[in-house]
Every structure is written in C-alpha cells, then in structure tokens.
Design an enzyme around this catalytic site. Structure first.
Site, PDB file in Angstrom:
ATOM      1  CE  LYS A 113      28.920   6.742 -19.833  1.00  0.00           C
ATOM      2  NZ  LYS A 113      27.881   6.437 -18.837  1.00  0.00           N
ATOM      3  CG  ASP A 153      30.010   3.770 -17.407  1.00  0.00           C
ATOM      4  OD1 ASP A 153      28.794   3.736 -17.205  1.00  0.00           O
ATOM      5  OD2 ASP A 153      30.548   3.193 -18.380  1.00  0.00           O
TER       6      ASP A 153
END
Length: 455
Positions: A113, A153
């Site tokens: 991430k 995201d």
C-alpha cells in the site's frame, strides 16, 4: 507487535491474531505460530519527499510512502491513497490487510500500500498532474509489472492513475502494466470501477443464500449503504438490479436517507458530482428535481446513516475505516439487520465486530472487508493478466470471473471457519471473520515456508 503510535496497524494486527488464536489452527498446526512475527513486519518501507510546484509557482512539499509488505504470493499489489490523513500507521494497516485479502482472491498477488498526505480537493487539474509527476519521480524506481503494481484508492481515481502512468512510462521508457485502474483504451479492464461494489454484493448474495438454504435473495431486502464514492455507487446499483432497496448513502459531511429507495438516476447524479468533489448536500441542491417527489431524500448533516435508517436487512459500510461504532452496531442489530459486509477496509470498530459476532446465534452474520471487498483487487489482478497477454476481455467475461472469485472466496471463508472453529454455534452460522483471516493466513504462510522465509 505494532507500536503505540500505530493504532490502525495495531488494530489490524490484533484482529488477525485474535481470529487465529480463537480457532484451533495453532492446535492442529503449531508450526504456523512462527509465521506471525515474520508476516507482520513489512519486507520494505519506502518513504520519500514529494516537492512540486502549485499554480502560483510556489513550492509545496508532501510526504510520500510505499509499504511493500509481503511478496510471497506475487508482486506487491495495493492502492495509492492521496489524503491529508495518510501516515505510516494507516498505510501499514492497509498493506497488512491487503496481504490476506489478495490471498483470498486466489490470484498471484502480494500485499502492499502507498500514498501521500497530499489533498487533491480544491486543486486544479494541472496541479494534480504536476503533483503526480513529482510523486512518480520518487516511486518509479521501486515498482514494476513483476515487482509492485499499485492501483488507485481514496483520492486517486482514473485521472490520477493516468497522470502517474504517463510519468512512469516517460521515466522508465517502459510500457508495462505497472498500475491498475488504467483507462480502457490503454490497458485498463472493463468492470474495474464497478468491481469492489459489485463484489461486496456478490459476496452477500452467497451469505443470504447460505443462511436461508437458498430460500431468499436480495429481492425485497432493505439495504443501508454508507459512502458515496465508487464502492458505494456500484454496490447500490447492483443491489437495485438484484431487486433490493437502497435506503442510504453518505459522505464525510452527512447522510441521505430515502424512504422509497435511492434510484439509479440519483446514483448517477451523485457519481457525476463526486468527480467534482461536491458534497451530497451540494449535489441534492444542484439537482433538486432528481431528489424530490416520490424520490425525495432526507439529508442529515454530520451523521452516519446507521442509526437513522430504521429497519434494514443488510448493511454495507463502504466509506472508510472504523465507520461503524459499537453503539451503531447495536442499533443495526436492534433494527433487524442480519447481514453486514464491509465494502471499506476495516469498516467496523472492534466494538462493532464484537456486537455482530455476539449476535451470530440470532442469525446476524458479519463479513470482514478483507473478504467482502476483495473484488476490486481481484479485477486489478485480472487487469494484470490481460496486460501480460496484451489482450482485453469483454465486460461479461470479467464480470463472470469476478462473480466466480467472490463466490469461491465466500466458500473458502465458510469451509475454513467450520474446519478450524473452536466453538460450535447454535445457529450453525460459522464466523466469516475467523474464516477469512485463517484462510488468507494459511495461504500466505504456506508460501513463506516453501520459500524459506519461515523455517
């Protein structure tokens, strides 16, 4: 294992470890205990300065990150988030979740991430472009189609992915599937924007079918949805398509509640407004005719929908982490809610999860984000496969594969929960929370043993 200044990561770590310790996994296979201290430390964390020029010609500086958490099952895979709240704890929690979520898709993807504390709201297109180029200048050397494949995201949509991809291609002289969520004409996959929202609904479809022995479906069900971004929009549209009624949507400023059900037209108007960073309140004012008459909605400022929706059958938290509190979970259960599935990552607080799990004997069934929302990254995996083959599948083909992945993920969580369950629940509903955590963990752990990362 986490640190006191990393509360989100600590929460994600605790959830996994407690789910496993509360099962018979370590009794049946004690060697798996060795994996926990290894898997919970990232393989690599890259932190970098992003300095860029705003429209006034001034220099602005942000903090950029990429947490490359685990590559046992494939290249690191996970989104980039541009939001002022971004810090290492949040990215470590998201990366840790991503390891097991990606494992549950059955595809070859590790977990990672990244992101930046840059706020895209109120920025011009040219500022966002310059920021993306500066961000990629730092990130480009650490990623690649077989190394690390980021996606979008929060704050990183199609526009940002395009700018990031263009910058990568120029810097590396390399056209490869290094990002997912790309435009359809240059390597993107059909159904990618819809995938997380559709996937959650497909997962819940299996929950309803299993819990009622095939007697019930979404038809006639009332569904509370939070959020109004891409996950919430497509979850709402799929619920409506399957015959359910969507009674709420929300954003960071407030919620809308609909007595007769939110319509597809309203979802499309909201989607168009959200691209321009408008609030729900502004969208309703600007498109008053769409939100009036039989389709009237009530706007409640500063509130999440859960205590305001009345009787519902299904709740789909699809906004951000920790958006259902213990009190709100009680309110949902009291209002007759039977199925809760997270479209967002770690959407429920630990207190809320405890409430849902305690009510399993009353046929309340909870599905954690790492299982219920893995549809998005699953279709990213399918996008990677299409890029490797230099081909594009039809939307029917992608949707069919997505549905199959979500159905298999449910079956895997269900059977794993039964296999390693320490308690036998009276209602016969096993804990999908445990099933998801254990199934994802076993897959990653086995690969780490095989590769000599744990011995």
């Amino acid at each position: 294992m986490g640190l006191p200044h990393e509360p989100e990561f600590q929460q994600a770590y605790n959830e996994l470890v407690e789910a496993i310790q509360d099962s018979t996994l370590f009794i049946q296979k004690p060697e798996y205990k060795k994996v926990i201290p290894v898997v919970s430390v990232p393989e690599r964390i890259i932190q970098f300065r992003v300095s860029w020029e705003n429209d006034k010609g001034e220099i602005e500086v942000n903090n950029g990150y990429r947490v490359q958490f685990n590559s046992a099952l494939g290249p690191y895979k996970g989104g980039l988030r541009f939001h002022p709240s971004v810090n290492l704890s949040i990215l470590k929690f998201l990366g840790f979740e991503q390891i097991f979520k990606n494992a549950l898709t059955g595809l070859s993807m590790g977990g990672g991430k990244g992101g930046c504390d840059f706020n895209p709201k109120g920025r011009t297109d040219s500022e966002i472009r310059r920021f993306c180029v500066a961000f990629m200048r730092q990130l480009a050397r650490y990623i690649g189609a077989d190394t690390d494949v980021p996606a979008g995201d929060i704050g990183v949509g199609g526009r940002e992915v395009g700018f990031l991809f263009g910058a990568y291609k120029q810097m590396q002289n390399n056209w490869s599937g290094v990002l997912t969520g790309k435009g359809l004409s240059w390597g993107g996959s059909l159904i990618r924007p819809e995938a997380t929202g559709y996937g959650v609904v497909y997962y819940v479809e299996k929950m309803i079918e299993k819990a009622t022995n095939g007697k019930e479906s979404f038809k006639g069900k009332k569904v509370a949805v939070s959020g109004s971004g891409n996950v919430a929009q497509y979850a709402a549209l799929k619920v409506i398509e399957l015959g359910g009624t969507v009674v709420s949507l929300s954003d960071s400023k407030g919620s809308i509640i609909s007595k007769n059900g939110i319509t597809p037209d309203q979802v499309h108007v909201i989607a168009a407004g959200k691209v321009k960073f408008l609030t729900l309140e502004q969208i309703i004012k600007e498109s008053a005719s769409t939100f009036s008459g039989n389709n009237e909605v009530k706007y409640i400022a500063g509130a999440r929908p859960w205590v305001h929706v009345g009787q519902v059958d299904v709740a789909l938290p699809s906004a951000t982490q920790n958006e259902v509190s213990g009190e709100e979970a009680k309110a949902l259960v009291d209002a007759g809610c039977k199925y809760i599935a997270e479209g967002s990552n770690m959407g429920s607080t630990q207190e809320a999860i405890d409430v849902f799990e305690a009510n399993r004997s009353n046929n309340v069934w909870y599905a954690p984000g790492k299982a219920a929302n893995c549809g998005g990254v699953a279709v990213s995996g399918l996008e990677m496969a299409q890029n490797s083959q230099r081909t594009t599948w039809t939307s029917e083909e992608v949707d069919r594969r997505l549905k199959e992945i979500m159905y298999n993920c449910f079956d895997n969580c269900y059977s794993t929960a039964i296999k390693y369950s320490a308690e036998k629940n009276a209602s016969g509903l096993p804990s999908l929370l445990k099933g998801a955590n254990i199934a994802g963990f076993i897959k990653v752990a086995d690969a780490m043993f095989d590769q000599g990362e744990v011995f």
